[in-house]
Enzyme design. Structure first.
Site, PDB file in Angstrom:
ATOM      1  N   ASP A   1      42.444 -26.357  -2.255  1.00 33.66           N
ATOM      2  CA  ASP A   1      42.717 -26.551  -3.552  1.00 33.66           C
ATOM      3  C   ASP A   1      42.220 -25.229  -4.158  1.00 33.66           C
ATOM      4  O   ASP A   1      41.299 -24.769  -4.001  1.00 33.66           O
ATOM      5  CB  ASP A   1      41.904 -27.483  -4.116  1.00 33.66           C
TER       6      ASP A   1
ATOM      7  N   ASN B   1      45.606 -22.369 -16.192  1.00 36.00           N
ATOM      8  CA  ASN B   1      46.747 -23.163 -16.870  1.00 36.00           C
ATOM      9  C   ASN B   1      46.591 -22.921 -18.487  1.00 36.00           C
ATOM     10  O   ASN B   1      47.479 -22.497 -19.376  1.00 36.00           O
ATOM     11  CB  ASN B   1      47.256 -24.208 -16.336  1.00 36.00           C
TER      12      ASN B   1
ATOM     13  N   ASP C   1      52.060 -20.485 -12.746  1.00 30.90           N
ATOM     14  CA  ASP C   1      53.178 -20.229 -11.600  1.00 30.90           C
ATOM     15  C   ASP C   1      52.990 -19.085 -10.679  1.00 30.90           C
ATOM     16  O   ASP C   1      53.019 -19.140  -9.467  1.00 30.90           O
ATOM     17  CB  ASP C   1      54.629 -20.556 -12.171  1.00 30.90           C
TER      18      ASP C   1
ATOM     19  N   GLU D   1      47.779 -27.902  -7.969  1.00 34.08           N
ATOM     20  CA  GLU D   1      47.418 -26.790  -7.117  1.00 34.08           C
ATOM     21  C   GLU D   1      46.575 -27.161  -5.799  1.00 34.08           C
ATOM     22  O   GLU D   1      46.085 -26.541  -5.239  1.00 34.08           O
ATOM     23  CB  GLU D   1      46.574 -25.984  -8.083  1.00 34.08           C
TER      24      GLU D   1
END
Ligand SMILES: Nc1nc2c(ncn2[C@@H]2O[C@H](COP(=O)(O)OP(=O)(O)OP(=O)(O)O)[C@@H](O)[C@H]2O)c(=O)[nH]1
Ligand SMILES: [Mg+2]
Lengths: 387, 158
Positions: A266, A274, A283, A309
């Site tokens: 992770d 984000n 992205d 993620e």
């Protein structure tokens, strides 16, 4: 006295010696009658010894010394002269003369020559074979007595090894990929036997062919066919595998009772990125992260996106010590990488090792719990949770 | 007449015997007969008005794991290091051959033959970098063989 002893011993032991003596001017004094068969012409008294024994050219000084130092000698082994092989030795005879002994070793040398010829030719054929194997695109391997004895470079590369030794230590059982009930390469050959069969190895599908080479060796050819179907199994944004594909692989591993290690990865604090930098930045980071991992794992490791993620990694044909070392190196690579937009990022890893009574759910759950512990410990670390 | 000893050194099957055969007898054989021990051939030649007899030692192939008798190296004035330009491993061992020889004969001259050049395509030939006194030779097609020996002799005596 000493020399006569040598000649006597030689005659008694049926060794064949001829001799020649020469003086300080390197001129012939006398020689045995049988000497001429080794030479181009018969050595006349007073002629230059280097005309008969050109192999002494360059060593004149060394030989000259023997006149004054009786304990010295000069030896030259395995010289081809006039269809014979001889050893040449030079010894002190008296202050004015040196003795050259020519020892015929033709018989034993011809035997050695044949052995050397055989060995050199085998090495050359072996090299040629290896070059032919390496020039093929397919993965090739040859088995003998249920052991892989040759492979091409492509095969080694696919299975992440550099040398034959490492491959043999790995004890790959390709036949089990074909059908887990098979027990040997012979059995695999019986099944494939001049047909074309499909075989799935990890994420790839190959066409498998088998041919007998000489009665005791079998050549197997694996030609990859899965580019298209692989693409359908991939996450479109990142290029990592889809969770569904990971599941089928994990299912196979559990059903076949194989060993394996599951890792949940992770990206730390990804949500924050984000929110702060926008989805495009997010992205880009995911893509870069996936590429970093893919570039640093073996061809047959399976790396998939679980969602968001969170990612999954399935490692086979390794043990937990090696796997943890590998993961530590992945963690460092990410830690040191400069990501676009944000710079520094880290990742946390949860690790579980498949135990006998694990099913898919219990194994994934344990890895996921390990990931939570890693996050609790402050992120950017690896936690392995035993069963 | 001055006599000089030279050696041909290199891995097995690179063409040492064939180069000597081409130079001394003007002949070539496709068949491989490995050399054991050493065979000495003679060749007369005149350089700058002086006559020389070259004693050419065709030595059996050697590798780091299969060394040849150190006695062969004694008193050599020169060496030709031979490689098979089509077999990378024979090029890789060049440095070892040089080291052993020059250790015994620090003042000796040497040249290098990249042999079996006839097996290379024109494109492959162009890609090969030739350092000083390295020759692309072919014992089979009689290419550069004489030049190789003469160059060594020049380095030894001029
Ligand atoms: N095509 C080609 N073949 C060659 C050439 N020179 C030698 N050969 C072949 O290569 C093989 C080995 O040649 P040799 O001259 O015996 O090699 P070597 O270095 O003396 O070998 P060892 O005595 O075993 O060390 C033979 O089959 C030769 O015919 C060449 O210039 N071109
Ligand atoms: Mg030879």
């Amino acid at each position: 006295m000493k020399n006569i002893q040598i000649i006597l011993n030689a005659i008694l032991s049926k060794d064949i010696f001829e001799y020649l003596t020469f003086d300080q001017n390197f001129e012939v004094v006398d020689s045995s009658a049988g000497l001429v068969k080794y030479l181009e012409k018969s050595p006349k008294v007073g002629s230059d010894i280097l005309d008969f024994l050109p192999e002494l050219v360059g060593s004149e000084e060394e030989i000259q010394e023997i006149f004054s130092k009786p304990h010295l000698n000069y030896v030259l082994e395995s010289v081809y002269k006039n269809d014979y092989y001889v050893n040449i030795s030079i010894e002190h005879y008296d202050v004015d003369r040196l003795l050259v002994l020519i020892h015929d070793i033709t018989d034993v040398t011809l035997t050695q020559q044949q052995l050397l010829q055989y060995s050199n030719e085998s090495i050359l054929i072996n090299n040629t074979l290896q070059n032919i194997l390496d020039s093929q695109n397919a993965l090739l391997f040859v088995t003998h007595n249920n052991i892989i004895t040759y492979t091409n470079e492509q095969f080694m590369h696919y299975f992440g090894v550099k040398r034959m030794k490492d491959l043999q230590r790995k004890n790959l059982k390709i036949y089990e990929y074909f059908d887990s009930s098979l027990k040997s390469y012979e059995a695999l050959y019986e099944r494939v036997n001049s047909k074309e069969e499909y075989i799935v190895i990890n994420k790839d599908t190959f066409i498998l062919q088998a041919t007998i080479v000489e009665s005791s060796h079998t050549l197997f050819t694996l030609t990859k066919v899965t580019k298209l179907s692989n693409e359908m199994q991939q996450d479109t944004l990142t290029g990592a595998y889809k969770k569904s594909y990971f599941n089928t692989q994990l299912k196979r591993l559990i059903n076949n009772k194989e060993e394996g290690i599951v890792v949940v990865l992770d990206l730390d604090d990804f949500k924050l990125i984000n929110d702060t930098y926008g989805h495009q930045a997010g992205d880009d980071i995911l893509k870069a992260f996936v590429k970093l991992i893919q570039d640093n794992i073996r061809g047959n490791d399976i790396f998939a996106r679980w969602g968001g993620e969170e990612f999954l990694l399935l490692l086979e044909h390794t043990n937990i010590e090696h796997a943890l070392k590998k993961l530590e190196s992945l963690r460092t690579i990410i830690d040191r990488y400069t990501f676009k937009h944000v710079g520094h990022m880290t990742a946390s890893f949860g690790v579980a090792c498949k135990e006998e009574d694990d099913d898919m759910h219990s194994l994934l759950q344990r890895a996921d719990q390990a990931l939570y512990q890693a996050k609790d410990k402050g992120k950017n670390c690896i936690v392995f949770k035993k069963a | 007449m001055i006599r000089k000893k030279i050696l041909l050194l290199g891995d097995f099957s690179v063409g040492k015997t064939s180069l000597v055969r081409r130079y001394v007898d003007g002949a070539f054989d496709d068949k491989y007969l490995t050399t054991i021990g050493v065979k000495i051939s003679k060749k007369l030649l005149t350089l700058n008005g002086e006559e020389y007899e070259m004693l050419i030692w065709d030595v059996e192939g050697s590798t780091p794991s299969k060394k040849i008798s150190l006695g062969y190296y004694r008193g050599a004035s020169g060496a030709i290091f031979v490689t098979d330009v089509n077999r990378q491993e024979t090029l890789d061992s060049l440095a070892d051959h040089k080291e052993i020889f020059l250790n015994e004969n620090p003042d000796a001259a040497y040249v290098v033959a990249y042999n079996k050049a006839d097996m290379l395509s024109e494109v492959a030939k162009e890609k090969i970098e030739l350092k000083d006194d390295t020759f692309l030779t072919s014992a089979k097609d009689d290419n550069n063989v004489e030049a190789l020996f003469i160059r060594l002799m020049e380095k030894m005596v001029l």
